[in-house]
Design an enzyme around this catalytic site. Structure first.
Site, PDB file in Angstrom:
ATOM      1  N   HIS A 334      28.183  39.966  37.447  1.00 53.18           N
ATOM      2  CA  HIS A 334      29.621  39.889  37.169  1.00 53.18           C
ATOM      3  C   HIS A 334      30.199  41.289  37.313  1.00 53.18           C
ATOM      4  O   HIS A 334      29.635  42.247  36.781  1.00 53.18           O
ATOM      5  CB  HIS A 334      29.847  39.356  35.756  1.00 53.18           C
ATOM      6  CG  HIS A 334      31.251  38.910  35.503  1.00 53.18           C
ATOM      7  ND1 HIS A 334      32.295  39.797  35.405  1.00 53.18           N
ATOM      8  CD2 HIS A 334      31.782  37.682  35.349  1.00 53.18           C
ATOM      9  CE1 HIS A 334      33.413  39.114  35.198  1.00 53.18           C
ATOM     10  NE2 HIS A 334      33.130  37.826  35.164  1.00 53.18           N
ATOM     11  N   ARG A 354      41.575  40.063  34.883  1.00 54.50           N
ATOM     12  CA  ARG A 354      42.127  40.400  36.202  1.00 54.50           C
ATOM     13  C   ARG A 354      43.133  39.351  36.682  1.00 54.50           C
ATOM     14  O   ARG A 354      44.101  39.687  37.351  1.00 54.50           O
ATOM     15  CB  ARG A 354      40.997  40.584  37.215  1.00 54.50           C
ATOM     16  CG  ARG A 354      40.295  41.921  37.053  1.00 54.50           C
ATOM     17  CD  ARG A 354      39.085  42.042  37.945  1.00 54.50           C
ATOM     18  NE  ARG A 354      37.964  41.253  37.439  1.00 54.50           N
ATOM     19  CZ  ARG A 354      37.184  40.496  38.188  1.00 54.50           C
ATOM     20  NH1 ARG A 354      37.380  40.416  39.478  1.00 54.50           N
ATOM     21  NH2 ARG A 354      36.185  39.822  37.641  1.00 54.50           N
TER      22      ARG A 354
END
Lengths: 557, 258
Positions: A334, A354
């Site tokens: 990740h 994000r």
């Protein structure tokens, strides 16, 4: 709440933060004008993957010597797991197998999301269920899922685009039939969760508030603040406990071996009580493998976002019984694991950060990648920034990373958004004196997901009669790289499908009566014959962190 | 298992990090001051079976009780989130016994009477706030219990949303409430009955069951790998919602807009 630990960023990092703050107004203006950092083309993406992704680079892997995937090149840690002996001596169990301690219709190995969904649907189809789980009921990677669950349910979206995104995200190595099942069943599953009483983020009319994720062309992510996994898991655990007559849960009882009958079908398992060190034998008409992934194997030395129990047990057990593995070459790192404070080292910063507007910024205050590239590409871009470009930020612990500019979120979406939409993350940093709504976070890739696993068909059946599988232990759904929000979806879609299929199987197939560990003897013989000299045993059950002072550090050389 | 990398990290730490004394179940150990209770116990040689889960502050497995030297107050925290302090005396709580009521969510109504029947201990709340002071997630436990008493199920659901169900509130409650189970029920009732249903979802499920997407899926599954890659590269991107919430795609062939 715990007190006295809120020290925040040290002065040397605050100095670095000023470079991020300096470029922020300009970056903000650009985002508001819909001017984003350009996404990489497919060719550019492949180039950065091949050069910087930990699993695309040479090293850390070897050729497997035994079993269905013999000859395939896998990570050393996975090969170690597969090339190992049973924890038990098969000969010592001959008598025990004649008198099982438990008998049931279905035995489910694993008490996370996939196991829970399978149990609820198997019960609904009239079966008695035993769930055997290694730790507490619900302790799993599911409970740690933060960002969301995908389903194409808005008018501007359709399963067609969900299918396309998923195949592309997986570099077109996915099994199309599994992806069709995943995307077509998705809305059905969200509705089932709504019926169970899961609290989704909705507007006042009941419309789901949906966001994007990396590599996803439409807003399709359903959430519950930043703890959708915990919300879903506690609802499912609550629901399972409403049916104690039909679903029995055995905690702290991991499976250490599958049992096979004279018709060559899987018919139960040997469990091990972690607290009393006793073994028990469960006889079942079918077994569902839902043991989750392997993050705690720390592939390539990476830290992990995974649960304490994620040691890949199911891979070892099912492989020994003859189930091939697919898509095992690339693990998912990740992009945004925590680097500082070190108490949170390696822990997940959800991709939702994000999707809400945070950007990747290097030590010089410059944005260097689109925030929503697929995960493997985003991770590779960060590794490139910290290695070749030497533009990483170094934390006081010596670990490096890049900035994730979280203050962008409140500036874009209004003050208080971080605290509301990312409440768990906000608290996690606030405990250490860092306010992520005004200060950025240092991140570096962290081992997150198994990607591949046991080969299954679109109903969760393996090649071995009587053995079904669902969740992270399986492979083929996500190909070589999984998109955000598709794992929480896959445990539901395939948990439901195995729960339904297993009842048809039990009604239709006549099975044997004699339980055996013959396949374990054969596997041991195979290890000896191919010259694998080892004292390793699998499953590992619990990772060994005793007398370590810090979590594992990335591949830094 | 990358022991080399680990060894390096550990070696570095011992030279730079101050060691402090802590007491685990009464025994004294010297540990690096930056560790959490969870990692400090491992550093001291303990291997967790109970008392360890996600290691990230969300599962509630590692509830811990401690006292600091010279401080009369009993303190609580999640072992994976609480940093050790000098002369910390600590004990882990393996399990908090509590009775979860059995119910059929389909047969309940979202009102105080339903919850009060299922968890009558609700009415014993003394409003002393001991529960809130102990909550490692910073939840105002007493406030959500009081919300329930007023029949405000939605309020209880929202206030308790980040509950890890570690059970410390129930452990501390002088009236012996089982707050975290009540909150669980409130959240389910809220999600099931009080939040409005998603109409677009209902519509989509109906369309799928009627087979309206079948031909699209057949088409995309019949494509060659090259054609599939081209469609992937050409797909239209929805802008983020803060840019244009009313965005409509140009390509509508693979949508059902009715």
């Amino acid at each position: 709440m715990a007190e006295g630990q809120a020290s925040g960023y040290p002065p040397e990092l605050k100095k670095f933060i000023r470079a991020v703050e300096k470029t922020r107004p300009e970056r903000l203006a650009r985002v508001k004008a819909n001017q984003h950092f350009p996404r990489l083309t497919r060719e550019e993406g492949e180039k950065v993957l091949k050069s910087y992704h930990p699993d695309y680079r040479p090293g850390g892997r070897r050729r497997l010597k035994v079993g269905a995937n013999k000859g395939e090149i896998l990570a050393d840690e996975v090969a170690d797991l597969l090339e190992s002996y049973s924890r038990i001596d098969p000969d010592a169990f001959d008598d025990r197998l004649k008198k099982p301690d438990y008998e049931t219709d279905v035995l489910i190995l694993g008490g996370g999301g996939a196991g829970a969904v399978a149990a609820l649907f198997a019960r609904q189809n009239g079966l008695r269920v035993v769930i055997a789980t290694k730790l507490r009921h619900g302790d799993s990677n599911t409970i740690m899922a933060e960002g969301g669950i995908q389903a194409a349910d808005r008018p501007a979206d359709s399963p067609y685009y969900h299918y396309l995104d998923t195949m592309g995200g997986g570099h077109f190595t996915n099994n199309p039939r599994l992806v069709k099942a995943l995307t077509m069943d998705a809305p059905l599953i969200i509705q089932w969760l709504e019926d169970l009483g899961v609290m989704f983020d909705k507007d006042n009319e009941g419309n789901m508030i949906e966001l994007k994720g990396g590599g996803i062309c439409r807003r399709r992510m359903h959430s519950s603040a930043d703890m959708i996994g915990a919300e879903i898991m506690r609802v499912q655990r609550d629901e399972i406990r409403n049916h104690p007559e039909e679903i029995q849960v055995l905690e702290f009882s991991p499976a250490v071996e599958l049992l096979i009958d004279e018709t060559k079908a899987v018919s139960g398992a040997v469990l091990y009580n972690l607290e009393t060190s006793e073994y028990s034998v469960v006889k079942a008409k079918a077994v569902i493998m839902a043991t989750g992934g392997f993050g705690r194997l720390h592939i390539q030395g990476f830290p992990t976002t995974n649960h304490y129990g994620a040691t890949g047990d199911g891979l070892a057990l099912a492989y020994r019984a003859g189930v091939p593995l697919v898509n095992m070459r690339y693990a998912q790192y990740h992009p945004t694991g925590t680097v500082f404070p070190e108490q949170n080292f390696g822990l997940l910063i959800t991709e939702k950060v994000r999707t809400l507007g945070a950007q990747f910024i290097n030590a010089h205050g410059r944005e260097f990648a689109h925030p929503l590239e697929p995960r493997d590409i985003a991770s590779s871009c960060i590794i490139r920034e910290c290695t070749e470009k030497n533009s990483g930020v170094v934390a006081p612990t010596g670990h490096y990373g890049v900035w994730l500019d979280t203050p962008m979120i409140d500036l874009l979406r209004g003050k208080g958004t971080v605290e509301k939409e990312l409440s768990a993350k906000y608290l996690q940093f606030k405990r250490y004196g860092i306010d992520i709504s005004t200060e950025p976070i240092i991140v570096y890739p962290t081992l997150h997901y198994q990607n591949g696993g046991l080969e299954i068909d679109e109903w969760g059946a393996t090649r071995i009669s009587g053995l079904f599988a669902a969740g992270e232990v399986t492979g083929g759904i996500h190909g070589d790289n999984r998109l955000m929000g598709n794992s929480l979806l896959d445990i539901h879609v395939f948990g439901r499908r195995v729960g339904v299929k297993v009842s048809e199987f039990i009604k239709a197939v006549k099975k044997g009566n004699r339980l055996s560990l013959g396949h374990v003897r054969s596997y041991h013989a195979g290890l000896i014959k191919t010259g694998v000299k080892t004292k390793r045993v699998a499953p590992i059950l619990l990772p060994d962190y005793v007398r370590r002072s810090a979590p594992v550090y990335p591949h830094k050389s | 298992m990358a022991t080399k990398a680990r060894g390096k990290a550990s070696g570095k730490k011992s030279s730079e990090t101050r060691m402090i004394p802590i007491y685990i179940m009464g025994k004294k150990y010297e540990v690096p001051e930056t560790l959490t209770i969870l990692t400090a116990m491992e550093y001291a040689g303990y291997r967790h079976i109970r008392g360890c889960g996600c290691r990230g502050g969300i599962c509630g497995a590692c509830a811990t009780v401690y006292r600091l030297s010279g401080d009369h107050r009993l303190k609580f925290g999640l072992a994976c989130q609480t940093v050790v302090a000098p002369d910390m005396y600590l004990a882990q709580i393996p399990f908090v016994p509590a009775n979860k009521a059995i119910y059929d969510i389909e047969k309940l109504t979202p009102d105080i009477n339903g919850i009060g029947r299922i968890y009558p201990d609700l009415y014993r709340c003394l409003a002393c706030n001991t529960c809130s002071k102990a909550c490692p997630m910073g939840i105002s436990v007493m406030d959500y219990v009081q919300a329930l008493l007023k029949g405000d199920i939605a309020g209880c659901a929202r206030l308790s949303h980040s509950c890890t169900m570690c059970g410390i509130c129930a452990l501390r409650c002088p009236a012996e409430l089982q707050q975290f189970h009540m909150a669980m029920l409130a959240r389910r009732l809220y999600g099931r009955y009080l939040q409005p249903r998603a109409r677009h979802l209902e519509q989509r499920v109906k369309q799928i069951k009627e087979g309206k997407f079948d031909s699209m899926m057949d088409e995309i599954m019949s494509l060659s790998n090259d054609e599939l890659k081209q469609r992937y590269a050409r797909r239209e991107w929805e802008p983020e919602s803060y840019e244009n919430p009313d965005w409509q795609p140009e390509e509508t062939k693979y949508l059902i807009l009715d």
